[in-house]
Design a protein around this motif. Structure first.
Motif, short mmCIF file in Angstrom:
data_model
loop_
_atom_site.label_atom_id
_atom_site.label_comp_id
_atom_site.label_asym_id
_atom_site.label_seq_id
_atom_site.Cartn_x
_atom_site.Cartn_y
_atom_site.Cartn_z
N ASN A 68 0.79 -1.23 0.00
CA ASN A 68 0.00 0.00 0.00
C ASN A 68 0.82 1.28 0.00
O ASN A 68 0.30 2.34 0.37
N GLN A 81 3.73 -0.76 6.23
CA GLN A 81 2.74 -1.78 5.87
C GLN A 81 2.11 -2.47 7.08
O GLN A 81 0.89 -2.64 7.10
N ARG A 109 -0.41 0.01 8.31
CA ARG A 109 -1.53 0.11 7.36
C ARG A 109 -2.44 -1.11 7.48
O ARG A 109 -3.67 -0.99 7.48
N PRO A 150 -6.34 4.24 4.63
CA PRO A 150 -5.20 4.92 4.00
C PRO A 150 -4.46 5.79 5.02
O PRO A 150 -5.07 6.40 5.89
N ILE A 151 -3.15 5.82 4.91
CA ILE A 151 -2.29 6.60 5.81
C ILE A 151 -1.46 7.53 4.94
O ILE A 151 -0.81 7.11 3.98
N CYS A 170 -2.08 11.74 9.53
CA CYS A 170 -3.36 11.12 9.19
C CYS A 170 -4.53 12.07 9.24
O CYS A 170 -5.39 12.05 8.38
N SER A 180 -8.26 10.23 7.40
CA SER A 180 -8.68 8.84 7.53
C SER A 180 -9.55 8.55 8.75
O SER A 180 -9.96 7.42 8.94
#
Length: 153
Positions: free
Chosen positions: A6, A44, A47, A53-54, A87, A91
């Motif tokens: 990601n 990861q 995440r 999503p970050i 963030c 998010s």
């Protein structure tokens, strides 16, 4: 090119300053390997845990870009070993949650609560070394008399 499931290379090399000033921000092969290591070992797992999503607000910085923004001469961003994460409000995840998760669950070299207040940092700085020992150093950045100071968290 993806550094992990990601996280893309484009996300960690984007820079408005580099674009404005025509500065190359392409990592060397060694720096690219370092970016893959922090992506796989810090980004990861984080995440995957939060499942949202970050945002990376600052990732890799070439030496020329780091100099242009007045970054530290010893910046781990210029080695491909550091990410700044911000963030909120994107998010629904707080920077504090990210900070605490990294501190409690992941291996890292440095973790910095960047400014903000006692409830939430403005952003989170995290670094990871693919070779050598990761110190697990946890700090808080504060401004005093117009200067930045780092205190142990």
């Amino acid at each position: 090119m993806n550094l992990s499931k990601n996280l893309s290379l484009a996300e960690v090399t984007k820079s408005a300053t580099a674009k404005r000033r025509g500065i190359s921000n392409e990592p060397s092969i060694e720096h690219l390997e370092n970016l893959k290591a922090i992506a796989e070992n810090v980004f990861q797992p984080m995440r995957d845990h939060f499942k949202v999503p970050i945002t990376i607000s600052s990732g890799y910085r070439s030496k020329e870009l780091n100099d242009a923004i007045g970054g530290s001469l010893a910046s781990q961003h210029s080695k491909g070993e550091a990410l700044d994460i911000d963030c909120a409000p994107y998010s629904g995840l707080s920077n504090r949650e990210v900070f605490e998760y990294i501190r409690e669950h992941l291996e890292f070299d440095q973790l910095i609560w960047e400014f903000g207040n006692d409830s939430d940092p403005d952003w989170v700085h995290v670094s990871y070394k693919r070779s050598g020992k990761n110190r697990g150093e946890v700090l808080k950045a504060v401004r005093k008399n117009g200067r930045t100071r780092y205190e142990f968290y």
